[in-house]
Write a protein that holds these residues in place. Structure first.
Motif, PDB file in Angstrom:
ATOM      1  N   ALA A  90      72.926  33.280  41.840  1.00  0.00           N
ATOM      2  CA  ALA A  90      72.570  31.860  41.774  1.00  0.00           C
ATOM      3  C   ALA A  90      71.064  31.643  41.660  1.00  0.00           C
ATOM      4  O   ALA A  90      70.610  30.769  40.903  1.00  0.00           O
ATOM      5  N   VAL A  91      70.269  32.429  42.393  1.00  0.00           N
ATOM      6  CA  VAL A  91      68.824  32.181  42.385  1.00  0.00           C
ATOM      7  C   VAL A  91      68.153  32.669  41.108  1.00  0.00           C
ATOM      8  O   VAL A  91      66.969  32.379  40.879  1.00  0.00           O
ATOM      9  N   ARG A  92      68.883  33.368  40.260  1.00  0.00           N
ATOM     10  CA  ARG A  92      68.269  33.839  39.019  1.00  0.00           C
ATOM     11  C   ARG A  92      67.865  32.680  38.098  1.00  0.00           C
ATOM     12  O   ARG A  92      66.887  32.795  37.356  1.00  0.00           O
ATOM     13  N   VAL A  93      68.576  31.578  38.151  1.00  0.00           N
ATOM     14  CA  VAL A  93      68.231  30.445  37.280  1.00  0.00           C
ATOM     15  C   VAL A  93      66.893  29.834  37.683  1.00  0.00           C
ATOM     16  O   VAL A  93      65.979  29.737  36.849  1.00  0.00           O
ATOM     17  N   PRO A  94      66.682  29.404  38.933  1.00  0.00           N
ATOM     18  CA  PRO A  94      65.364  28.873  39.279  1.00  0.00           C
ATOM     19  C   PRO A  94      64.244  29.906  39.168  1.00  0.00           C
ATOM     20  O   PRO A  94      63.108  29.563  38.828  1.00  0.00           O
ATOM     21  N   TYR A  95      64.540  31.163  39.432  1.00  0.00           N
ATOM     22  CA  TYR A  95      63.514  32.199  39.313  1.00  0.00           C
ATOM     23  C   TYR A  95      63.043  32.344  37.860  1.00  0.00           C
ATOM     24  O   TYR A  95      61.875  32.642  37.607  1.00  0.00           O
ATOM     25  N   THR A  96      63.940  32.147  36.917  1.00  0.00           N
ATOM     26  CA  THR A  96      63.564  32.212  35.506  1.00  0.00           C
ATOM     27  C   THR A  96      62.517  31.162  35.169  1.00  0.00           C
ATOM     28  O   THR A  96      61.519  31.437  34.492  1.00  0.00           O
ATOM     29  N   LEU A 140      73.063  36.058  53.117  1.00  0.00           N
ATOM     30  CA  LEU A 140      72.658  35.014  52.173  1.00  0.00           C
ATOM     31  C   LEU A 140      71.169  35.115  51.851  1.00  0.00           C
ATOM     32  O   LEU A 140      70.752  34.987  50.695  1.00  0.00           O
ATOM     33  N   LEU A 141      70.360  35.356  52.882  1.00  0.00           N
ATOM     34  CA  LEU A 141      68.915  35.472  52.672  1.00  0.00           C
ATOM     35  C   LEU A 141      68.573  36.662  51.778  1.00  0.00           C
ATOM     36  O   LEU A 141      67.682  36.588  50.938  1.00  0.00           O
ATOM     37  N   ALA A 142      69.307  37.779  51.951  1.00  0.00           N
ATOM     38  CA  ALA A 142      69.032  38.975  51.157  1.00  0.00           C
ATOM     39  C   ALA A 142      69.280  38.739  49.675  1.00  0.00           C
ATOM     40  O   ALA A 142      68.715  39.434  48.823  1.00  0.00           O
ATOM     41  N   GLY A 143      70.092  37.738  49.362  1.00  0.00           N
ATOM     42  CA  GLY A 143      70.397  37.455  47.964  1.00  0.00           C
ATOM     43  C   GLY A 143      69.179  37.116  47.124  1.00  0.00           C
ATOM     44  O   GLY A 143      69.196  37.299  45.901  1.00  0.00           O
ATOM     45  N   ILE A 144      68.092  36.638  47.749  1.00  0.00           N
ATOM     46  CA  ILE A 144      66.919  36.256  46.954  1.00  0.00           C
ATOM     47  C   ILE A 144      66.330  37.456  46.217  1.00  0.00           C
ATOM     48  O   ILE A 144      65.650  37.282  45.199  1.00  0.00           O
TER      49      ILE A 144
END
Length: 462
Positions: A90-96, A140-144
């Protein structure tokens, strides 16, 4: 032509080192100064992404440390790793998009520093008696850590010319992917020395700081990388974005999903101890990571679609053998073929990611664009699509862990999950052939027909 400056920009509106002019497609510029700068940024981007992958996948190792005293069932552990994978996707989109907002260098510093949060949190809670809900929250935090891949790939994509993207993106992603087996190897050494999970986490805390500091010292921001809301919308509307996302589920989704699940399958289905499982789990991710640049190189040379097509043939064949090995309870055959499947997933990672810029470049040419105009159009859409494709692809890891969870709940083994994976790889083969390699119906070898078919046929070279 003026060489780009790597000194900090004088503008007070943004901090950090900014390069105002960047044209990698200009061979004179590339040979004079561009390649050296691009390679330097690639090196330290790989380091940060490598640590990010290690933190993202650390729970694949931590669950091996969590014996009966933790009170978790095999289904609980598969659910935990699924949650970690889901957040990473999920966080790959904002990270892009963060690369354009903050700058590639600046965001690499920030994203590396953020890895301290899940690592320190896991260090604090990793002990028997901690509730499952707490482990889920920390997971959940590790997912970043999974987001670092998307921002790193978007950043490096802008540094290199189209003819070098397969190699550069493959090397960048492979160097990041190798964070998976590295943390597993470190865990193997710790388990062998009778150490605990906090030792593992304690090793990575200073490494995160080092990665952030090196990014600050040696990396650059490209002023030419800007968020283009229109490009994001155009990429989301383009069918090829979602087709490539589906194909990337089959390659990267397999790699990350199997990386999380392999050790648990060995302990639950074949009765291996955590130490015995750790001796085996790192080999597949290691080889799959190392071969990813080779997939990009082969795609540069022979066409990403061709390499991807035959790679899916290999993945389907390997999965069929895994079904047999699982039913026969043959550990040597199972481990050997699982390693082959890891290698093929890594090879496919490189070839599919190479296809993305090539597809949008081919579409630009089909529209009548030429030269730098076509290259700019291709970069615009391929850069916007990479975040979406990377995010959806990582969701494949969620699917794999959930499939294993359900298979163990229903059948007591992973056999049912492998049957489902076999069917999926067959679908990926059909889609790759139908969309990117099949010649148009009724095509004849006449010059006019060849000319009309050119946009379709050019996809075979992507």
């Amino acid at each position: 032509m003026t060489a780009p400056s790597t000194a900090p920009a004088a503008s007070s509106s943004r901090g950090g080192r900014w390069i105002e002019q960047w044209d990698p497609e200009d061979e004179a510029f590339w040979n004079a100064t561009g390649e050296k700068v691009a390679r330097r940024n690639l090196l330290f981007s790989v380091l940060s992404e490598h640590i990010g992958f290690s933190i993202w996948t650390m729970w694949s190792v931590l669950v091996l440390f969590m014996g009966p005293e933790y009170g978790l069932t095999p289904a609980d552990k598969f659910l935990l790793t699924s949650v970690v994978t889901l957040v990473g996707a999920a966080v790959r989109v904002p990270y892009t998009f963060a690369v354009a907002v903050f700058g590639g260098r600046n965001w690499t510093i920030v994203s590396a520093g953020l890895l301290l949060v899940p690592t320190v949190a896991a260090f604090l809670v990793m002990k028997p008696g901690t509730s499952f809900d707490t482990f889920l929250l920390v997971g959940l935090l590790a997912g970043i850590g999974g987001g670092n891949f998307a921002s790193s790939m978007t950043n490096i994509n802008a540094f290199f010319p189209l003819r070098k993207k397969g190699w550069a993106l493959g090397l960048n992603a492979g160097g990041g992917n190798i964070g998976v087996p590295v943390i597993q190897l470190v865990a193997l050494a710790i388990i062998g020395a009778s150490g605990g999970p906090r030792v593992l986490l304690g090793i990575y805390i200073p490494l995160i700081v080092v990665a952030a500091v090196l990014a600050a010292v040696f990396m650059d921001n490209l002023a030419s990388v800007k968020n283009d809301t229109g490009a994001a919308k155009d990429a989301a509307k383009d069918a090829h974005t979602w087709i490539m996302a589906f194909l990337y589920v089959g390659t990267f989704g397999s790699f990350i999903g199997y990386s999380f699940a392999f050790g648990q399958v060995l302990t639950n289905q074949f009765g291996r101890t955590p130490l015995q499982a750790a001796y085996l789990t790192f080999v597949g991710p290691l080889l799959g990571s190392l071969i990813r640049p080779v997939g990009g190189w082969l795609a540069d040379r022979y066409g990403g679609a061709r390499i991807t097509l035959w790679n899916y043939v290999g993945m389907a064949a390997a999965t069929a053998v895994l079904v047999f090995a699982s039913m026969q309870k043959s550990l040597p055959l199972f481990v050997s073929v699982f390693v082959v499947l890891f290698v093929l997933s890594g090879l496919g990672n490189g070839s599919t990611y190479k296809m993305i810029p090539g597809i949008f470049q081919a579409k630009a040419v089909a529209k009548g664009l030429r030269g730098e105009e076509a290259a700019a159009h291709g970069r615009r859409l391929s850069g916007a699509s990479m975040g979406l494709i990377g995010a959806v692809g990582a969701l494949g890891g969620v699917g794999i862990n959930m499939a294993f969870r359900q298979s163990f709940l229903s059948y007591g083994s992973g056999t049912g999950a492998f049957v489902a994976f076999l069917a999926f790889y067959g679908a990926c083969f059909v889609i790759t052939w139908a969309v990117y390699l099949r010649r148009p119906a009724g095509q004849v070898p006449a010059a006019a027909a060849a000319s009309e078919a050119k946009p379709q046929l050019s996809y075979a070279e992507v």
